[in-house]
Design a protein around this motif. Sequence first.
Motif, PDB file in Angstrom:
ATOM      1  N   ALA A 146     -38.712 -23.320  -7.409  1.00 28.08           N
ATOM      2  CA  ALA A 146     -37.892 -23.913  -8.461  1.00 28.08           C
ATOM      3  C   ALA A 146     -38.309 -25.354  -8.719  1.00 28.08           C
ATOM      4  O   ALA A 146     -38.657 -26.092  -7.799  1.00 28.08           O
ATOM      5  CB  ALA A 146     -36.422 -23.871  -8.068  1.00 28.08           C
ATOM      6  N   THR A 147     -38.252 -25.733  -9.994  1.00 28.76           N
ATOM      7  CA  THR A 147     -38.518 -27.122 -10.380  1.00 28.76           C
ATOM      8  C   THR A 147     -37.250 -27.842 -10.814  1.00 28.76           C
ATOM      9  O   THR A 147     -37.242 -29.066 -10.922  1.00 28.76           O
ATOM     10  CB  THR A 147     -39.544 -27.174 -11.522  1.00 28.76           C
ATOM     11  N   ASP A 148     -36.166 -27.092 -11.087  1.00 24.42           N
ATOM     12  CA  ASP A 148     -34.897 -27.687 -11.514  1.00 24.42           C
ATOM     13  C   ASP A 148     -33.740 -27.028 -10.772  1.00 24.42           C
ATOM     14  O   ASP A 148     -33.835 -25.872 -10.328  1.00 24.42           O
ATOM     15  CB  ASP A 148     -34.685 -27.516 -13.021  1.00 24.42           C
ATOM     16  N   PHE A 149     -32.631 -27.783 -10.675  1.00 25.50           N
ATOM     17  CA  PHE A 149     -31.441 -27.283  -9.997  1.00 25.50           C
ATOM     18  C   PHE A 149     -30.210 -27.681 -10.801  1.00 25.50           C
ATOM     19  O   PHE A 149     -30.103 -28.809 -11.286  1.00 25.50           O
ATOM     20  CB  PHE A 149     -31.343 -27.858  -8.576  1.00 25.50           C
ATOM     21  N   ASP A 150     -29.296 -26.736 -10.935  1.00 18.13           N
ATOM     22  CA  ASP A 150     -28.053 -26.976 -11.666  1.00 18.13           C
ATOM     23  C   ASP A 150     -27.079 -27.718 -10.745  1.00 18.13           C
ATOM     24  O   ASP A 150     -26.731 -27.216  -9.673  1.00 18.13           O
ATOM     25  CB  ASP A 150     -27.461 -25.642 -12.105  1.00 18.13           C
ATOM     26  N   SER A 151     -26.619 -28.898 -11.157  1.00 22.72           N
ATOM     27  CA  SER A 151     -25.736 -29.703 -10.312  1.00 22.72           C
ATOM     28  C   SER A 151     -24.257 -29.460 -10.594  1.00 22.72           C
ATOM     29  O   SER A 151     -23.392 -30.013  -9.911  1.00 22.72           O
ATOM     30  CB  SER A 151     -26.044 -31.197 -10.504  1.00 22.72           C
ATOM     31  N   GLN A 152     -23.942 -28.644 -11.600  1.00 25.13           N
ATOM     32  CA  GLN A 152     -22.532 -28.394 -11.920  1.00 25.13           C
ATOM     33  C   GLN A 152     -21.880 -27.601 -10.795  1.00 25.13           C
ATOM     34  O   GLN A 152     -22.402 -26.590 -10.328  1.00 25.13           O
ATOM     35  CB  GLN A 152     -22.420 -27.619 -13.230  1.00 25.13           C
TER      36      GLN A 152
END
Length: 571
Positions: A99-105
């Motif tokens: 993964a290059t991005d992560f959802d912080s919500q």
Amino acid sequence: MMNRQLSQGLALAWLLVSCQEQPVTEKEPHKEVSEPLQSRSADSWETEEFTEAISQRLEQWKHYLKGEVVDGLVGQSSSLIGENLERVGQSGAFSVRRATDFDSQLISLVKALSLLRDSFGDEVIKLAEIKTVHVELDAQGAKTRHLVHLASQSKQINAEWLAQWKRTPDPELEALQIESFEEVDGSPQRRFMESTQQVLGSEDEQIHRSLDHWLARIEMKFGIDISGSHGVSVADLNGDGLDDLFFPDAGGLPNRLFLQNDDGSLKDFTTESKLNYLDHTYSALFVDLDNDGDQDAILAMSRGLLCLENDGIAQFKVRSVEAFPQAVPYSLSVADYDQDGDIDIYVNCYTKRFGVLATKDVLARPVPYHDAVNGGRNELLQNEGGFRFRLVTKQAGLGEQNYKFSYSSSWEDYDLDGDLDLYVANDFGRNYFFENQLVPSGRPVFHEKAAEVGIEDIAAGMSTSWGDFNNDGRADLYVGNMFSSAGNRIAFQERFKPKSGELKELYQRHARGNSLFRNLGGGRFEDVPGAAGASMGRWSWSSLFTDFDNDGWEDILVANGFVTQKDPDDL
């Protein structure tokens, strides 16, 4: 009964408070943990007490991920599935995406764990590990870091989680987030399948019984001990083009030889081979010692080496007995180091011999622990032909620094100068690397250069393997050590050995795990950061570079594991 290597694991925790998990009753749902932290003594480690306090929380998460009914999953979490997965590796057997991005919500913990579990589709998660490797406390809260491994039959997820906790008697999860995420999909057609009973049959009691079974039935004075670290040897011993299997075994149990049939099954050839010794055999190696085209046997036994000649059809006779009165031979590596046309033997001797009857010191006592200098003395045997061998350890320059707890060694021409150099993996401290001076000096004499070339690797060395992992034409080095969750939690705290300087760094290095060294050429290596994802090999007894999927890139196989008590999470 404590294993001699279990003492090593206890030493890794040094001053740690033991973290014992309570037995889990799987017939009932897992419920909210309500027991308060125990009162702390003046010399207690608060971080370890906190680790123990959250351990049952983590146990709940693992059981939920494996499909069990769990009560009391409270707290918030971001999505535990990485976004924008990019393929970083593809072969006939595996596909690796990171993964290059992560959802912080933030969402509820239950929903986050459910989504993660559902990402495996119809497959059940069979393995769920959450290891706590870092704890940071303040007056009100705590931050923890966890290594996560989840696996079904054909899919694996490797991740790193960061957790924020409210520091109360019963810690409450405030937020859980991911910092790294890797997904590995395996091809169903290329998986390894368990075939032990199919190949060996189910009636062989010696093969299928555990070491614990025999420990309760054979006196230690007859040679059996509690290590069980004998390995397996593979070679074509009868010249039919098929690999055969040899199992060295503990004292009191015979070594076993199985010849391979054309259909892949095995037949017991132990008695006919005359390799069925009852002496404790630490390791075995098959190599052509007399240049007649077949594979002869070298057995590292409790009192020394047996060299046996193969008659070409897997029947052996003793040709040489090499006594080792001062140390216990553990493992073997061979090479024609002097380029005279025959194979020479390097013997790794882990411990000194204590007493007339003792085969070894069962509980090794390294002094000092982080860089012990009271181990056994290794030996180099020069092959003079006709199964005659001469001890040349000192003459070859290998006798000066020869007092470590050596587990394994391997030969490789690391500098491409035409002669073979020697790397030795030592337990409890620094490893050695002996550069062969045969080319250009003309004399097969070694100089120790581990620190100079950058591969000293001061840790718990247990295995070593050479391979070209980046396909640049130079031999790289992988060293198997020990990973310790407890060591990582404690050794990096300010409180731990605050005035020791370099010594503290050595303890930190000891807990880190395995090492991968890239050969830069010009007599220099680079310690690859994070071992390129291969540092956490757990308790790594053995390691091997090999191309499993025939894609032209060398993979790494690590044999790991050890005995544990109620809580296996720190191994």
